[in-house]
Design a protein around this motif. Structure first.
Motif, mmCIF file in Angstrom:
data_model
loop_
_atom_site.group_PDB
_atom_site.id
_atom_site.type_symbol
_atom_site.label_atom_id
_atom_site.label_comp_id
_atom_site.label_asym_id
_atom_site.label_seq_id
_atom_site.Cartn_x
_atom_site.Cartn_y
_atom_site.Cartn_z
ATOM 1 N N VAL A 109 0.860 -1.186 0.000
ATOM 2 C CA VAL A 109 0.000 0.000 0.000
ATOM 3 C C VAL A 109 0.892 1.229 0.000
ATOM 4 C CG1 VAL A 109 -1.793 1.267 1.234
ATOM 5 C CG2 VAL A 109 -1.802 -1.243 1.250
ATOM 6 N N GLU A 110 0.726 2.063 -0.996
ATOM 7 C CA GLU A 110 1.512 3.287 -1.134
ATOM 8 C C GLU A 110 0.578 4.484 -1.019
ATOM 9 O OE1 GLU A 110 4.211 5.577 -4.518
ATOM 10 O OE2 GLU A 110 3.710 3.467 -4.787
ATOM 11 N N VAL A 129 5.061 4.035 2.128
ATOM 12 C CA VAL A 129 4.742 2.679 1.693
ATOM 13 C C VAL A 129 4.711 1.757 2.905
ATOM 14 C CG1 VAL A 129 5.455 0.748 0.236
ATOM 15 C CG2 VAL A 129 5.863 3.091 -0.533
ATOM 16 N N VAL A 130 3.636 0.974 3.003
ATOM 17 C CA VAL A 130 3.496 -0.028 4.058
ATOM 18 C C VAL A 130 2.939 -1.302 3.437
ATOM 19 C CG1 VAL A 130 3.138 1.649 5.921
ATOM 20 C CG2 VAL A 130 1.165 0.708 4.718
ATOM 21 N N ALA A 181 -1.396 16.564 6.681
ATOM 22 C CA ALA A 181 -2.654 17.003 6.075
ATOM 23 C C ALA A 181 -2.395 17.389 4.627
ATOM 24 C CB ALA A 181 -3.221 18.190 6.851
ATOM 25 N N GLY A 182 -3.382 17.176 3.773
ATOM 26 C CA GLY A 182 -3.259 17.559 2.374
ATOM 27 C C GLY A 182 -3.839 16.509 1.457
ATOM 28 N N ALA A 183 -3.565 16.661 0.185
ATOM 29 C CA ALA A 183 -4.104 15.766 -0.832
ATOM 30 C C ALA A 183 -3.308 14.464 -0.864
ATOM 31 C CB ALA A 183 -4.053 16.442 -2.190
ATOM 32 N N VAL A 184 -4.031 13.353 -0.991
ATOM 33 C CA VAL A 184 -3.400 12.022 -1.049
ATOM 34 C C VAL A 184 -4.194 11.130 -1.986
ATOM 35 C CG1 VAL A 184 -2.564 12.182 1.339
ATOM 36 C CG2 VAL A 184 -4.730 11.038 0.872
ATOM 37 N N ARG A 185 -3.552 10.026 -2.361
ATOM 38 C CA ARG A 185 -4.260 8.922 -2.996
ATOM 39 C C ARG A 185 -3.500 7.657 -2.643
ATOM 40 N NH1 ARG A 185 -2.599 9.338 -9.288
ATOM 41 N NH2 ARG A 185 -0.468 8.684 -8.944
ATOM 42 N N VAL A 187 -3.128 -3.739 -9.854
ATOM 43 C CA VAL A 187 -2.961 -2.460 -9.161
ATOM 44 C C VAL A 187 -4.298 -1.725 -9.133
ATOM 45 C CG1 VAL A 187 -1.745 -0.235 -9.169
ATOM 46 C CG2 VAL A 187 -0.568 -2.310 -9.934
ATOM 47 N N VAL A 188 -4.635 -1.192 -7.950
ATOM 48 C CA VAL A 188 -5.838 -0.370 -7.782
ATOM 49 C C VAL A 188 -5.394 0.965 -7.203
ATOM 50 C CG1 VAL A 188 -8.026 -0.110 -6.547
ATOM 51 C CG2 VAL A 188 -7.361 -2.354 -7.443
#
Length: 151
Positions: A104-105, A114-115, A130-134, A143-144
């Motif tokens: 999971v990234e 990455v974990v 805090a902020g934008a992530v995906r 990959v999803v």
């Protein structure tokens, strides 16, 4: 025939822009969300769309508000529980359904965390700014990528 826009037109348009900026300003992380969205197109991955975003008020188990997010793709559902810590950083507890081991990234505009998800699909990310992530989830099946959100 007058040239367009003339001085009066420019003043009218400036007033309209100012009104829109005040009534409906762009989100402060719009540029970060765009960068993350553009990067997803290069992965050739299935996109998991945000289908639920709820905030639970503090209670007996948590002293701060907890936000729950659910992303769905054909092959995978990603559940997230996001809690803000005293420093303002977030702790993200996640689950993959169906449960499975995965990489999971968490992608941020300034880098990535990455974990690994265990065999049941559980993972934890601590001290997330805090902020934008995906999220990018890599499993043996493919990959999803989640749509970008602001934490």
């Amino acid at each position: 025939m007058n040239e367009w826009p003339d001085v009066l037109d420019e003043r009218i348009l400036a007033g309209l822009r100012a009104g829109f900026d005040e009534a409906d300003p762009p989100p402060p992380v719009l540029d970060q969300l765009v960068v993350l969205a553009l990067g997803a197109s290069q992965l050739g991955a299935e996109v998991a769309r945000l289908v639920e975003d709820a905030t639970v008020a503090p209670g007996a188990r948590a002293s701060s508000r907890v936000r729950t997010l659910r992303f769905e793709a054909e092959a995978l559902t990603v559940l997230l529980s996001v809690a803000e810590g005293p420093s303002g950083a977030r702790r993200v507890d996640g689950w993959l359904l169906p449960g499975r081991a995965a990489e999971v990234e968490l992608q941020l505009p300034e880098g990535a965390l990455v974990v690994g998800a265990d065999a049941s699909g559980r993972f934890v990310l601590e001290e997330v700014p805090a902020g934008a992530v995906r999220l990018v989830v890599r499993t043996s099946d493919g990959v999803v990528v989640t749509s970008a959100v602001e934490l």
